[in-house]
Design an enzyme around this catalytic site. Sequence first.
Site, mmCIF file in Angstrom:
data_model
loop_
_atom_site.group_PDB
_atom_site.id
_atom_site.type_symbol
_atom_site.label_atom_id
_atom_site.label_comp_id
_atom_site.label_asym_id
_atom_site.label_seq_id
_atom_site.Cartn_x
_atom_site.Cartn_y
_atom_site.Cartn_z
ATOM 1 N N GLU A 113 -28.594 4.548 46.058
ATOM 2 C CA GLU A 113 -27.356 5.103 45.505
ATOM 3 C C GLU A 113 -26.426 5.562 46.608
ATOM 4 O O GLU A 113 -26.764 5.477 47.787
ATOM 5 C CB GLU A 113 -27.670 6.223 44.510
ATOM 6 N N LYS A 115 -24.132 8.092 48.911
ATOM 7 C CA LYS A 115 -24.180 9.469 49.393
ATOM 8 C C LYS A 115 -22.755 10.019 49.342
ATOM 9 O O LYS A 115 -21.916 9.718 50.190
ATOM 10 C CB LYS A 115 -24.731 9.528 50.817
ATOM 11 N N ASP A 117 -19.635 12.327 49.608
ATOM 12 C CA ASP A 117 -19.273 13.288 50.639
ATOM 13 C C ASP A 117 -18.483 14.426 50.008
ATOM 14 O O ASP A 117 -17.262 14.453 50.018
ATOM 15 C CB ASP A 117 -18.441 12.583 51.722
ATOM 16 N N TYR A 224 -26.407 13.085 40.114
ATOM 17 C CA TYR A 224 -27.389 12.148 40.668
ATOM 18 C C TYR A 224 -28.846 12.568 40.545
ATOM 19 O O TYR A 224 -29.724 11.983 41.172
ATOM 20 C CB TYR A 224 -27.066 11.812 42.120
ATOM 21 N N LYS A 315 -26.903 7.025 57.006
ATOM 22 C CA LYS A 315 -25.510 7.449 57.190
ATOM 23 C C LYS A 315 -24.706 6.382 57.916
ATOM 24 O O LYS A 315 -25.168 5.807 58.914
ATOM 25 C CB LYS A 315 -25.467 8.746 57.992
ATOM 26 N N CYS A 408 18.614 15.484 66.755
ATOM 27 C CA CYS A 408 18.191 14.516 65.743
ATOM 28 C C CYS A 408 18.267 13.099 66.307
ATOM 29 O O CYS A 408 19.299 12.713 66.866
ATOM 30 C CB CYS A 408 19.083 14.652 64.510
ATOM 31 N N CYS A 411 21.288 11.292 64.130
ATOM 32 C CA CYS A 411 22.698 11.694 64.137
ATOM 33 C C CYS A 411 23.033 12.611 65.306
ATOM 34 O O CYS A 411 24.163 13.048 65.443
ATOM 35 C CB CYS A 411 23.063 12.363 62.809
ATOM 36 N N CYS A 426 16.704 18.840 61.066
ATOM 37 C CA CYS A 426 18.041 18.446 61.498
ATOM 38 C C CYS A 426 19.031 19.213 60.625
ATOM 39 O O CYS A 426 18.862 19.298 59.408
ATOM 40 C CB CYS A 426 18.242 16.941 61.321
ATOM 41 N N CYS A 432 23.781 13.081 58.030
ATOM 42 C CA CYS A 432 22.687 12.437 58.762
ATOM 43 C C CYS A 432 22.141 11.310 57.870
ATOM 44 O O CYS A 432 21.652 11.573 56.769
ATOM 45 C CB CYS A 432 21.620 13.472 59.073
HETATM 46 S S1 IVH Z 1 -30.420 13.845 46.498
HETATM 47 C C1 IVH Z 1 -34.027 15.884 47.662
HETATM 48 N N1 IVH Z 1 -28.565 12.069 46.158
HETATM 49 O O1 IVH Z 1 -26.536 15.117 50.354
HETATM 50 C C2 IVH Z 1 -32.830 15.181 47.367
HETATM 51 N N2 IVH Z 1 -28.090 13.963 47.513
HETATM 52 O O2 IVH Z 1 -28.597 16.290 52.493
HETATM 53 C C3 IVH Z 1 -31.635 16.038 47.388
HETATM 54 N N3 IVH Z 1 -25.805 14.009 48.402
HETATM 55 O O3 IVH Z 1 -26.571 18.472 49.784
HETATM 56 C C4 IVH Z 1 -30.369 15.430 47.193
HETATM 57 N N4 IVH Z 1 -25.139 12.125 47.489
HETATM 58 O O4 IVH Z 1 -25.125 17.237 48.219
HETATM 59 C C5 IVH Z 1 -28.890 13.233 46.734
HETATM 60 N N5 IVH Z 1 -26.969 10.418 45.774
HETATM 61 C C6 IVH Z 1 -27.317 11.582 46.328
HETATM 62 C C7 IVH Z 1 -26.421 12.318 47.122
HETATM 63 C C8 IVH Z 1 -26.843 13.508 47.708
HETATM 64 C C9 IVH Z 1 -24.786 13.157 48.245
HETATM 65 C C10 IVH Z 1 -25.751 15.242 49.221
HETATM 66 C C11 IVH Z 1 -26.246 16.462 48.515
HETATM 67 C C12 IVH Z 1 -27.098 17.209 49.485
HETATM 68 C C13 IVH Z 1 -27.050 16.357 50.698
HETATM 69 C C14 IVH Z 1 -28.476 16.183 51.140
#
Ligand code: IVH
Length: 669
Positions: A113, A115, A117, A224, A315, A408, A411, A426, A432
């Site tokens: 899945e 991650k 942000d 998630y 990552k 500016c 002008c 300006c 202008c």
């Molecule tokens: S699972 C034990 N799934 O990543 C599993 N975390 O370092 C715990 N995060 O603070 C989290 N997407 O906020 C999981 N698909 C995802 C995620 C996710 C983002 C973040 C989460 C957590 C950090 C983990």
Amino acid sequence: MDTQSIEAKIAALSTALHAHNHAYYVLNTPSISDYEFDMMLKELETLEKQYPEFAQTNSPTKRVGQDLTKKFLTQKHRFPMLSLSNSYSEQEIIDWAERCLKLLGETSEFVCELKYDGVAIGLHYLEGNLHQALTRGDGEQGEVVTANVRTIRTVPLVLSGTYPTDFEIRGEIFMPHQQFAILNKQREAMGEPLFANPRNTASGTLKLLDSKEVSKRGLDCYLYGVHGLKSEAAGHYEAVLLAKKWGFKVPDPALRMIEKTNSIEGIMDFIHYWDVHRNELPFDIDGVVLKVNSYEQQTLLGLTAKSPRWAIAYKFKTERVETILESVNFQVGRTGAITPVANLLPVQLGGTTVKRASLHNADQINKLDLCIGDTIQVEKGGEIIPKIVGVNTSLRKHQERIQFIEHCPECHSPLTRQEGEAQHYCTNELNCPPQVTGKILHFISRKALNIDGLGEETVELMFVKKLINNVLDLFYLTFDQLLSLERMAEKSANNLLKSIEAAKQVPFERVLYGLGIRYVGETVAKKLAQAFLNIDQLQSATTEELLLVDEIGEKIASSIRSYFEQAQNVALIEGLKQVGLQFQSEEKKQDSNLLEGKTCVISGTFDTFSRDELKELIERNGGKLGTSVSAKTHFLIAGANMGPAKLQKATDLGVTLLTENEFIQLISQ
Ligand code: IVH
């Protein structure tokens, strides 16, 4: 009504509004019109005010935010919020998967899945009701941010289907790119410092003490992970998809946001797919997360000190490249604000060629201590325009510091910078060129006077040919003048004139916004139009009177005062009044009763009016807007590209079809 039926009415309205909310925000398929939704919500609000004893804790009215928190309470997590071990190396991911398989001694399914942000959140539901929202905190205990989380439209306050009576669901709160851009644009217009990136903004927003402000920030949330299930699901993937049925916004397998695989190749394929496609998502991700699917296998694998053995994050490397700062240009906006823009040696970043980066203002240049020819590092965050994050001073060849200009670039008038302001301006507001054309473009923009058929190039051409020098001149353009322009054919000239004519009906608040008074954005214009009813009252308002208006502070008040102190602005408004623009608030002005008791449905696209304008016209003539064609529909206002099914249905039901022109004729009787 007796109290029992009032309680039942409040409950029924709440249930219906939760369902409509889910259809709109989670499923993206609205079930009623915005207008009907607002009316139902208003009705509920009124009832709740009158009978607060029957208001539900998770009432849909709580979405707009009401509670002011003094301080967030902390609370222990029922299940610790673990972190993930992570890696930037594909080999380490392969090693992890192989280790899992070896430890389990059997085949295993993996879930891949995104991650997200953003900020982690844990949502506790009791009897199908959102009970509490906790931030991660230190993983052991978090902060109670329930009031703020209630304002997030994609978080269900009340669940549907067959859900467990007591469980927790976890996910990530984030700010979509579009929302982030809007927010920063508003801040720029207000002269406030910009937010750095969507993640920090989401995190800061979640910690605001005023949930009303949170409700305006447009946060979103993907879920998630489900905790506290018994036998509802055998694995993580199944649990997430179950949660969808309860009303949660979960990753969509059809978009490959979540995927089950039983091979390492499957994992790698997922990683490679998102490494390429992540820039297409409307929000930020910083990697992908891989999890062993089966709950039983997860328990077998267990935890290390801080993170589970059954999950790992891969990552993506932050996209940062070095390039050369070749020169700096200074751009002039419609308010005269000067923005320095860095011209870079073109470089590939995140799938696009980057040639420019915004430098925001003089402070930013000084902070980075930039010299021409410097080797600089550029990064792409959530923003569309990349930013300069650092200078490699060891490679510096020249010592030519960037000098902020004093005049500016367009002008040559002197620039000013007021105390406490980040931006230089300006001073030559009237002559202008980019300020003049910028003001005109703002005036005709969609949210202001909505004059179609006039792009940036045409406005500049008209300005150069001296056909227009301010927004008032637009209303004196003639057909022949328009035809004299290159590329302007008869049809477009006519359409433009029609559109200019239609602008005279645009309500006061949008005209006010269109004037482009510094710091008077859409919302402020609306507040002013409500508070002052007409331009004369606004013009004669003292600073003290202005400050009494909701959302108006010292800076906005003083900007409004100084706008009206300038004779040329007063003269311009006089002129605009004379050509017939609206300078008076309409207390839901009623034009006629011609459509009294009639329901109209709008479908397709139109030439003269936008859908919102048509809706307003229907209402101003006593009619109601319907969402779909039914036996109760009286008129179907049919634009271009209307679907054949709708047309057939209308014909079958004997609904009267009207073209846009026929509708206009009908209401102008
Ligand atoms: S699972 C034990 N799934 O990543 C599993 N975390 O370092 C715990 N995060 O603070 C989290 N997407 O906020 C999981 N698909 C995802 C995620 C996710 C983002 C973040 C989460 C957590 C950090 C983990």
